[in-house]
Design a protein around this motif. Structure first.
Motif, PDB file in Angstrom:
ATOM      1  N   GLY A 211       0.700  -1.277   0.038  1.00 18.27           N
ATOM      2  CA  GLY A 211      -0.067  -0.137   0.115  1.00 18.27           C
ATOM      3  C   GLY A 211       0.791   1.326  -0.012  1.00 18.27           C
ATOM      4  N   ILE A 212       2.060   1.201   0.712  1.00 16.42           N
ATOM      5  CA  ILE A 212       2.795   2.476   0.683  1.00 16.42           C
ATOM      6  C   ILE A 212       3.606   2.664  -0.653  1.00 16.42           C
ATOM      7  N   VAL A 213       3.991   1.533  -1.258  1.00 11.49           N
ATOM      8  CA  VAL A 213       4.581   1.710  -2.401  1.00 11.49           C
ATOM      9  C   VAL A 213       3.633   2.245  -3.607  1.00 11.49           C
ATOM     10  N   MET A 214       2.545   1.866  -3.573  1.00  7.88           N
ATOM     11  CA  MET A 214       1.441   2.121  -4.522  1.00  7.88           C
ATOM     12  C   MET A 214       1.085   3.515  -4.456  1.00  7.88           C
ATOM     13  N   CYS A 215       0.948   4.225  -3.166  1.00 10.08           N
ATOM     14  CA  CYS A 215       0.778   5.332  -2.775  1.00 10.08           C
ATOM     15  C   CYS A 215       1.968   6.350  -3.391  1.00 10.08           C
ATOM     16  N   LEU A 216       3.480   5.887  -3.380  1.00  8.83           N
ATOM     17  CA  LEU A 216       4.496   6.614  -3.979  1.00  8.83           C
ATOM     18  C   LEU A 216       4.205   6.393  -5.450  1.00  8.83           C
ATOM     19  N   ARG A 217       4.079   5.279  -5.999  1.00  9.41           N
ATOM     20  CA  ARG A 217       4.100   4.932  -7.427  1.00  9.41           C
ATOM     21  C   ARG A 217       2.985   5.712  -7.988  1.00  9.41           C
ATOM     22  N   ALA A 218       1.926   6.294  -7.205  1.00 14.08           N
ATOM     23  CA  ALA A 218       0.808   7.207  -7.808  1.00 14.08           C
ATOM     24  C   ALA A 218       0.986   8.479  -8.030  1.00 14.08           C
ATOM     25  N   THR A 219       1.990   8.825  -7.201  1.00 10.26           N
ATOM     26  CA  THR A 219       2.386  10.304  -6.786  1.00 10.26           C
ATOM     27  C   THR A 219       2.544  10.999  -8.062  1.00 10.26           C
ATOM     28  N   PRO A 220       3.177  10.770  -9.221  1.00 11.31           N
ATOM     29  CA  PRO A 220       3.623  11.514 -10.353  1.00 11.31           C
ATOM     30  C   PRO A 220       2.054  11.749 -11.185  1.00 11.31           C
ATOM     31  N   LYS A 227      -3.534  16.472  -7.294  1.00 11.06           N
ATOM     32  CA  LYS A 227      -3.886  15.909  -6.099  1.00 11.06           C
ATOM     33  C   LYS A 227      -2.502  15.287  -5.359  1.00 11.06           C
ATOM     34  N   VAL A 228      -2.728  15.211  -4.239  1.00 13.57           N
ATOM     35  CA  VAL A 228      -1.368  14.484  -3.505  1.00 13.57           C
ATOM     36  C   VAL A 228      -2.017  13.907  -2.192  1.00 13.57           C
ATOM     37  N   TYR A 229      -1.740  12.632  -2.036  1.00 13.58           N
ATOM     38  CA  TYR A 229      -2.158  11.756  -1.001  1.00 13.58           C
ATOM     39  C   TYR A 229      -0.959  11.220   0.112  1.00 13.58           C
ATOM     40  N   LEU A 230       0.032  11.758  -0.214  1.00 11.95           N
ATOM     41  CA  LEU A 230       1.135  11.513   0.737  1.00 11.95           C
ATOM     42  C   LEU A 230       0.880  11.798   2.298  1.00 11.95           C
ATOM     43  N   PRO A 231       1.289  11.086   3.175  1.00 14.11           N
ATOM     44  CA  PRO A 231       1.160  11.287   4.641  1.00 14.11           C
ATOM     45  C   PRO A 231       1.646  12.808   4.964  1.00 14.11           C
ATOM     46  N   MET A 232       0.572  13.760   5.380  1.00 11.19           N
ATOM     47  CA  MET A 232       0.946  14.940   5.855  1.00 11.19           C
ATOM     48  C   MET A 232       2.008  15.229   6.956  1.00 11.19           C
ATOM     49  N   ASP A 233       2.031  14.323   7.738  1.00 12.17           N
ATOM     50  CA  ASP A 233       2.900  14.358   8.906  1.00 12.17           C
ATOM     51  C   ASP A 233       4.426  14.388   8.306  1.00 12.17           C
ATOM     52  N   ILE A 234       4.645  13.681   7.345  1.00 15.94           N
ATOM     53  CA  ILE A 234       5.965  13.435   6.765  1.00 15.94           C
ATOM     54  C   ILE A 234       6.130  14.594   6.024  1.00 15.94           C
ATOM     55  N   CYS A 235       5.274  15.234   5.122  1.00 13.23           N
ATOM     56  CA  CYS A 235       5.494  16.206   4.394  1.00 13.23           C
ATOM     57  C   CYS A 235       5.600  17.640   5.195  1.00 13.23           C
ATOM     58  N   MET A 236       4.790  17.754   6.530  1.00 16.67           N
ATOM     59  CA  MET A 236       5.185  18.592   7.477  1.00 16.67           C
ATOM     60  C   MET A 236       6.584  18.862   7.914  1.00 16.67           C
ATOM     61  N   LEU A 237       6.823  17.569   8.286  1.00 17.90           N
ATOM     62  CA  LEU A 237       8.243  17.291   8.994  1.00 17.90           C
ATOM     63  C   LEU A 237       9.519  17.984   8.132  1.00 17.90           C
ATOM     64  N   HIS A 238       9.357  17.781   6.640  1.00 21.01           N
ATOM     65  CA  HIS A 238      10.350  18.096   5.998  1.00 21.01           C
ATOM     66  C   HIS A 238      10.145  19.596   5.125  1.00 21.01           C
ATOM     67  N   GLU A 239       8.617  20.060   5.604  1.00 22.44           N
ATOM     68  CA  GLU A 239       8.366  21.401   5.022  1.00 22.44           C
ATOM     69  C   GLU A 239       8.192  21.359   3.593  1.00 22.44           C
ATOM     70  N   ALA A 240       7.473  20.295   3.096  1.00 26.87           N
ATOM     71  CA  ALA A 240       7.185  20.154   1.721  1.00 26.87           C
ATOM     72  C   ALA A 240       5.746  20.285   1.664  1.00 26.87           C
ATOM     73  N   SER A 241       5.307  21.103   0.639  1.00 22.63           N
ATOM     74  CA  SER A 241       3.731  21.395   0.448  1.00 22.63           C
ATOM     75  C   SER A 241       3.318  20.685  -0.733  1.00 22.63           C
ATOM     76  N   GLN A 242       1.842  20.482  -0.840  1.00 19.46           N
ATOM     77  CA  GLN A 242       1.285  19.737  -1.734  1.00 19.46           C
ATOM     78  C   GLN A 242       1.792  20.432  -3.042  1.00 19.46           C
ATOM     79  N   GLU A 243       1.751  21.604  -3.085  1.00 24.46           N
ATOM     80  CA  GLU A 243       2.255  22.416  -4.204  1.00 24.46           C
ATOM     81  C   GLU A 243       3.407  21.998  -4.993  1.00 24.46           C
ATOM     82  N   ASP A 244       4.538  21.750  -3.879  1.00 22.39           N
ATOM     83  CA  ASP A 244       5.873  21.300  -4.497  1.00 22.39           C
ATOM     84  C   ASP A 244       5.679  20.173  -5.230  1.00 22.39           C
ATOM     85  N   PHE A 245       4.848  18.916  -4.792  1.00 20.98           N
ATOM     86  CA  PHE A 245       4.677  17.960  -5.574  1.00 20.98           C
ATOM     87  C   PHE A 245       3.826  18.031  -6.963  1.00 20.98           C
ATOM     88  N   ILE A 246       2.869  18.861  -6.913  1.00 21.85           N
ATOM     89  CA  ILE A 246       2.105  19.157  -7.828  1.00 21.85           C
ATOM     90  C   ILE A 246       2.896  19.884  -9.185  1.00 21.85           C
TER      91      ILE A 246
END
Length: 332
Positions: A211-220, A227-246
């Motif tokens: 499930g974790i790998v599928m979440c990563l694979r689907a990110t692009p 749309k970004v579904y990555l865990p928000m706690d990990i994104c916040m820890l590294h100060e990465a915004s959804q816009e960064d991934f978009i």
């Protein structure tokens, strides 16, 4: 037409896949022939011999081959008596998984999930809906006495996922993975006739890793749709915004997010393997997806955890052979 119609006759496989299919047949001590699955024990009303049953089987096989190619390959490598049921379960999983991406309104998605919840209840009352996946699922239930709870868990979790939001934390992603991917593995173990606590424990960890790998694979894919579904706690820890991934950014803090998430998948894979000596060999065919997980984790590490790297979008042409070798060794 006989019930054991070959895959080649139906033209189900592409020429490339069919060549692979023939290769697997040559090097395998047992024929890897999806058509043989129709010869397993009959269920009530001898449905496996009817034209409608043949069409239902073909529908499931086509659906899994086109929407879950890796699951299709792993189904080919299951013991003969479990192949057709595996395809039914994977087709069921595909039907549920594609609801989220095929609807414009949540209400429509809820209606489809309600259909499948009702369908499962009717399947266990020996009155399945006249729908190909339901028909094949009913056959699988009758053949292997599958546990209804796991199917209902998959439906319930997919229904919650219709909220269309990022996971709040890594634990939430793991829970989703347990209730969907691990539940599917529990059902596959039942198809293989395996009842073993260590196999269940391995299935739990492998399902979470998947499930974790599928979440990563689907990110692009999802990022291109804003749309970004990555865990928000990990994104916040590294100060990465959804816009960064978009925007598909590749800066270090973005790669750090991917590293943390991929590392957790690796941890689950290692946990699953830490007690492999206690897992019966009969269970290992259910875990062939570990080859896929290894392949992705290796490639993302080689790409320095750039989840958008083009190498991650290419299918590994050696994957079928790698999966076959793993099945031959009876390891995961």
């Amino acid at each position: 037409m006989a019930a054991g119609v070959s895959v080649k006759h139906y033209g189900i496989l592409s020429s490339k896949t069919w060549r692979l299919h023939r290769l697997l047949r040559k090097i395998s001590p047992q024929r890897v022939d999806v058509g043989q699955a129709t010869e397993i024990q009959s269920v009530r009303a001898a449905t496996s011999a009817s034209p409608d049953s043949q069409q239902s089987q073909k529908y499931c096989l086509d659906l899994v081959r086109s929407r879950d190619y890796e699951g299709f390959l792993s189904s080919l490598l299951l013991p003969e008596e479990a192949r057709r049921s595996s395809l039914a379960l994977r087709a069921f999983n595909v039907e549920l998984a594609q609801v989220k991406d095929s609807i414009s309104q949540k209400t429509i998605g809820l209606m489809r999930m309600q259909f499948w919840q009702t369908a499962v209840e009717e399947i266990y009352r020996d009155d399945p809906p006249n729908q190909p996946v339901s028909t094949e699922l009913w056959r699988a239930v009758r053949t292997h006495d599958l546990t209804k709870r796991w199917m209902l868990k998959i439906i319930a979790e997919r229904e919650k996922d219709l909220d269309d939001r990022a996971y709040r934390n890594l634990q939430e992603l793991e829970t989703y993975s347990e209730n969907t991917q691990s539940s599917l593995l529990y059902l596959l173990l039942e198809c293989l006739g395996v009842k073993n606590v260590h196999a269940d424990h391995a299935a739990s960890h492998i399902g979470k890793a998947q499930g974790i790998v599928m979440c990563l694979r689907a990110t692009p894919y999802y990022s291109s749709r804003r749309k970004v579904y990555l865990p928000m706690d990990i994104c916040m820890l590294h100060e990465a915004s959804q816009e960064d991934f978009i925007r598909g950014r590749q800066e270090k803090h973005i790669r750090d997010v991917v590293y943390d998430i991929a590392s957790q998948a690796h941890v689950h894979l290692q946990h699953a393997r830490s007690f492999s000596h206690m897992v019966p060999a009969a269970a290992t065919p259910a875990f062939l997806q570990t080859v896929v997980l290894e392949d992705y984790l290796h490639k993302v590490r080689k790409a320095d955890f750039d989840v958008f790297h083009k190498s991650l979008q290419n299918r590994n042409p050696l994957l079928p052979i790698q999966m076959y070798l793993r099945s031959w060794k009876k390891t995961y």
